[in-house]
Each structure stands twice: as structure tokens, then as C-alpha cells.
Design a protein around this motif. Structure first.
Motif, mmCIF file in Angstrom:
data_model
loop_
_atom_site.group_PDB
_atom_site.id
_atom_site.type_symbol
_atom_site.label_atom_id
_atom_site.label_comp_id
_atom_site.label_asym_id
_atom_site.label_seq_id
_atom_site.Cartn_x
_atom_site.Cartn_y
_atom_site.Cartn_z
ATOM 1 N N GLU A 271 0.830 -1.203 0.000
ATOM 2 C CA GLU A 271 0.000 0.000 0.000
ATOM 3 C C GLU A 271 0.858 1.245 0.000
ATOM 4 O OE1 GLU A 271 -2.691 0.043 3.253
ATOM 5 O OE2 GLU A 271 -3.838 -1.651 2.505
ATOM 6 N N ALA A 272 1.916 1.221 0.777
ATOM 7 C CA ALA A 272 2.798 2.381 0.845
ATOM 8 C C ALA A 272 3.492 2.605 -0.501
ATOM 9 C CB ALA A 272 3.814 2.198 1.951
ATOM 10 N N ARG A 273 3.864 1.502 -1.173
ATOM 11 C CA ARG A 273 4.553 1.626 -2.461
ATOM 12 C C ARG A 273 3.606 2.092 -3.552
ATOM 13 N NH1 ARG A 273 6.264 -3.498 -1.064
ATOM 14 N NH2 ARG A 273 5.029 -4.348 -2.743
ATOM 15 N N ALA A 274 2.363 1.655 -3.515
ATOM 16 C CA ALA A 274 1.426 1.957 -4.593
ATOM 17 C C ALA A 274 0.452 3.060 -4.189
ATOM 18 C CB ALA A 274 0.663 0.697 -4.981
ATOM 19 N N ALA A 275 0.912 4.030 -3.435
ATOM 20 C CA ALA A 275 0.032 5.111 -3.000
ATOM 21 C C ALA A 275 -0.337 5.989 -4.184
ATOM 22 C CB ALA A 275 0.724 5.931 -1.919
ATOM 23 N N ARG A 276 -1.495 6.560 -4.117
ATOM 24 C CA ARG A 276 -1.954 7.458 -5.176
ATOM 25 C C ARG A 276 -1.309 8.829 -4.998
ATOM 26 N NH1 ARG A 276 -6.152 6.870 -8.061
ATOM 27 N NH2 ARG A 276 -7.024 8.907 -7.597
ATOM 28 N N PRO A 277 -1.199 9.589 -6.074
ATOM 29 C CA PRO A 277 -0.597 10.921 -5.968
ATOM 30 C C PRO A 277 -1.373 11.843 -5.018
ATOM 31 C CG PRO A 277 -0.775 10.266 -8.276
ATOM 32 C CD PRO A 277 -1.470 9.226 -7.466
ATOM 33 N N ASP A 278 -2.697 11.622 -4.897
ATOM 34 C CA ASP A 278 -3.484 12.471 -3.997
ATOM 35 C C ASP A 278 -3.398 12.006 -2.548
ATOM 36 O OD1 ASP A 278 -5.013 10.177 -4.069
ATOM 37 O OD2 ASP A 278 -6.722 11.079 -5.101
ATOM 38 N N GLY A 279 -2.646 10.929 -2.290
ATOM 39 C CA GLY A 279 -2.427 10.460 -0.922
ATOM 40 C C GLY A 279 -3.482 9.505 -0.397
ATOM 41 N N ARG A 280 -4.511 9.234 -1.159
ATOM 42 C CA ARG A 280 -5.558 8.315 -0.707
ATOM 43 C C ARG A 280 -5.044 6.878 -0.794
ATOM 44 N NH1 ARG A 280 -10.755 10.772 -3.892
ATOM 45 N NH2 ARG A 280 -10.919 12.693 -2.705
ATOM 46 N N PRO A 281 -5.239 6.091 0.248
ATOM 47 C CA PRO A 281 -4.738 4.714 0.224
ATOM 48 C C PRO A 281 -5.603 3.807 -0.650
ATOM 49 C CG PRO A 281 -5.885 5.131 2.285
ATOM 50 C CD PRO A 281 -5.854 6.439 1.539
ATOM 51 N N LEU A 282 -4.953 2.861 -1.280
ATOM 52 C CA LEU A 282 -5.650 1.859 -2.096
ATOM 53 C C LEU A 282 -5.691 0.550 -1.333
ATOM 54 C CD1 LEU A 282 -4.073 2.400 -5.619
ATOM 55 C CD2 LEU A 282 -6.393 2.956 -4.917
ATOM 56 N N GLY A 283 -6.856 -0.059 -1.277
ATOM 57 C CA GLY A 283 -6.973 -1.382 -0.666
ATOM 58 C C GLY A 283 -6.581 -2.466 -1.653
ATOM 59 N N GLU A 284 -6.482 -3.681 -1.176
ATOM 60 C CA GLU A 284 -6.116 -4.805 -2.047
ATOM 61 C C GLU A 284 -7.174 -5.016 -3.132
ATOM 62 O OE1 GLU A 284 -4.006 -7.800 -3.733
ATOM 63 O OE2 GLU A 284 -3.351 -6.403 -2.192
ATOM 64 N N GLY A 285 -8.440 -4.854 -2.783
ATOM 65 C CA GLY A 285 -9.509 -4.984 -3.766
ATOM 66 C C GLY A 285 -9.425 -3.903 -4.841
ATOM 67 N N ASP A 286 -9.044 -2.680 -4.430
ATOM 68 C CA ASP A 286 -8.871 -1.598 -5.401
ATOM 69 C C ASP A 286 -7.764 -1.938 -6.398
ATOM 70 O OD1 ASP A 286 -10.734 -0.271 -3.857
ATOM 71 O OD2 ASP A 286 -9.253 0.957 -2.805
ATOM 72 N N ARG A 287 -6.665 -2.461 -5.892
ATOM 73 C CA ARG A 287 -5.531 -2.812 -6.754
ATOM 74 C C ARG A 287 -5.896 -3.932 -7.727
ATOM 75 N NH1 ARG A 287 -3.143 -3.097 -2.351
ATOM 76 N NH2 ARG A 287 -2.345 -1.181 -1.526
ATOM 77 N N LEU B 235 -5.161 -0.673 -15.493
ATOM 78 C CA LEU B 235 -4.828 0.711 -15.127
ATOM 79 C C LEU B 235 -3.835 0.740 -13.977
ATOM 80 C CD1 LEU B 235 -8.435 2.195 -15.260
ATOM 81 C CD2 LEU B 235 -6.617 2.522 -16.934
ATOM 82 N N LYS B 236 -3.166 1.881 -13.832
ATOM 83 C CA LYS B 236 -2.199 2.068 -12.739
ATOM 84 C C LYS B 236 -2.877 2.729 -11.556
ATOM 85 C CE LYS B 236 1.742 2.093 -15.696
ATOM 86 N NZ LYS B 236 3.001 2.608 -16.036
ATOM 87 N N ALA B 237 -2.153 2.824 -10.439
ATOM 88 C CA ALA B 237 -2.719 3.359 -9.199
ATOM 89 C C ALA B 237 -3.088 4.830 -9.309
ATOM 90 C CB ALA B 237 -1.729 3.158 -8.049
ATOM 91 N N ASP B 238 -2.484 5.561 -10.232
ATOM 92 C CA ASP B 238 -2.772 6.995 -10.328
ATOM 93 C C ASP B 238 -3.982 7.322 -11.223
ATOM 94 O OD1 ASP B 238 -1.637 6.260 -12.700
ATOM 95 O OD2 ASP B 238 -0.200 7.919 -12.790
ATOM 96 N N ALA B 239 -4.714 6.317 -11.681
ATOM 97 C CA ALA B 239 -5.886 6.543 -12.549
ATOM 98 C C ALA B 239 -6.977 7.271 -11.784
ATOM 99 C CB ALA B 239 -6.405 5.208 -13.066
ATOM 100 N N ASP B 240 -7.685 8.154 -12.481
ATOM 101 C CA ASP B 240 -8.818 8.843 -11.867
ATOM 102 C C ASP B 240 -10.123 8.216 -12.380
ATOM 103 O OD1 ASP B 240 -8.783 9.732 -14.447
ATOM 104 O OD2 ASP B 240 -8.908 11.865 -13.974
ATOM 105 N N LEU B 241 -11.248 8.705 -11.873
ATOM 106 C CA LEU B 241 -12.538 8.108 -12.215
ATOM 107 C C LEU B 241 -12.858 8.263 -13.706
ATOM 108 C CD1 LEU B 241 -14.576 6.508 -10.700
ATOM 109 C CD2 LEU B 241 -15.821 8.572 -10.147
ATOM 110 N N LYS B 242 -12.397 9.350 -14.303
ATOM 111 C CA LYS B 242 -12.623 9.555 -15.729
ATOM 112 C C LYS B 242 -11.895 8.489 -16.551
ATOM 113 C CE LYS B 242 -12.185 13.030 -19.333
ATOM 114 N NZ LYS B 242 -11.730 14.375 -19.683
#
Length: 198
Positions: A122-138, A146-153
């Protein structure tokens, strides 16, 4: 035959018998096989695991009887080691309650080590906005490619592309990609409701 049975009884009788008897006892003048391991002169430490000596049953018993835990300690060190509450007076650090997020859910993993590894991922794959990603999100992002920095658009755009690619109506009624389509829909549904993309 009786000799083999006697040897087997000797092997089964004593816990700690390691050697096969091919080494002689390390005690000077002893001709018995060295079947028990005792620490050598060099102790385990920074330079390596130390060395072992092999002894017969009688000499390993003598070695154990002469072992002194306090050998080489001063009187004050011995007294400190013998106190009933030695070590309890040291203060321990408290666990931080402000750690980033609650971490991955253990129920999402078959192997507990994967859950522990996901916590550090989680620490390695943090989003640029600082919001944490869960395992399900990844996992959902991985399904969509898609990569971790993808937005909703970007998620919506990729979802539309993949639905068009896998939908049977777009493939002349071919249902071979139905599982992939279900995975894409499930991933999109998950990410749409995920706090990291709200």
C-alpha cells in the motif's frame, strides 16, 4: 541382528542424538562415536554461526553438568540476571494509532503473509493524492489494466472500451469472453464505490 536392534534402541532412547556415529567423540582419548552436538570454542556471533563439537553420551552429560550460564559475568551482572522482574522495568513503545489507514482486510487473503505484504505494498502503490488503495482496489485496477494513479474519468473510459471489446453483441453473439466481461463489470462497480476514487 541383535547388534542392529541394540543400536536402534540406543538411537530411540535419547532425545538430541543427531550424529550418525561417523565422527569420533571430541573428548581426548575417547573412542566412542560422537552423536551429540555441543557448542565449540567459537560461539555464534557476527562472524557466523560458530562451531560445534561432537561428543558421546557420557561426555555430553559431563559437558551439560559443567555448563554455567553465568560464566564470565561480574557479580552485579549475575544479580541483575537473577532478579525476578529483570527486563520489565523498560518502557515499551506504544503502537501508533495514526498509521495510514486500517490496512488490508485479512478475509481478502488466503495466505496471511500475502495480507502482511499487501500492507507494505500500500505504501509503495500510494496514489498521488495520498488516498490509500486497498487490495480490492488494486485487483480491480489490474483487471482494467490501469495504474494506481488513474482517476474516475480514466476508469470510465477504460470500462467502456473493455465492455465494447468483450460484449457478445459486439462479437457476433460469441460468448467466449463472458467471464472477462463479468470481471470488468465487477471491477468497475468496485472502483466506482471505492473511497480512493470518490
Amino acid at each position: 541382528m541383535a547388534d542392529g536392534g541394540e543400536q536402534r534402541r540406543r538411537q530411540d532412547r535419547f532425545h538430541g542424538r543427531i550424529g550418525t556415529g561417523d565422527r569420533p567423540c571430541a573428548h581426548p582419548g575417547c573412542m566412542e562415536p560422537g552423536e551429540f552436538r555441543v557448542p565449540g570454542i567459537t560461539r555464534p556471533g557476527f562472524d557466523g554461526p560458530g562451531e560445534w563439537r561432537w561428543m558421546c553420551l557420557d561426555h555430553v552429560r559431563a559437558f551439560n553438568a559443567g555448563y554455567n550460564f553465568f560464566d564470565g559475568m561480574t557479580a552485579d551482572e549475575i544479580e541483575n540476571a537473577q532478579r525476578p522482574f529483570a527486563g520489565w522495568e523498560r518502557e515499551t513503545r506504544a503502537f501508533s494509532t495514526s498509521a495510514a489507514g486500517a490496512g488490508p482486510r485479512w478475509a481478502d487473503f488466503v495466505d496471511p503473509l500475502d495480507a502482511i505484504g499487501a500492507r507494505y505494498a500500500e505504501a509503495r502503490a500510494a496514489r498521488p493524492d495520498g488516498r490509500p488503495l486497498g487490495e480490492g482496489d488494486r485487483r480491480a485496477l489490474q483487471v482494467l489494466g490501469l495504474k494506481a494513479d488513474a482517476d474516475l474519468k480514466a476508469i470510465r473510459k477504460r470500462y467502456t472500451e473493455l465492455v465494447r471489446r468483450y460484449h457478445p453483441d459486439r462479437n457476433g453473439g460469441d460468448r467466449r469472453h463472458e467471464k472477462a466481461l463479468q470481471d470488468v463489470i465487477s471491477a468497475y462497480t468496485h472502483l466506482k464505490a471505492a473511497p480512493a476514487f470518490a
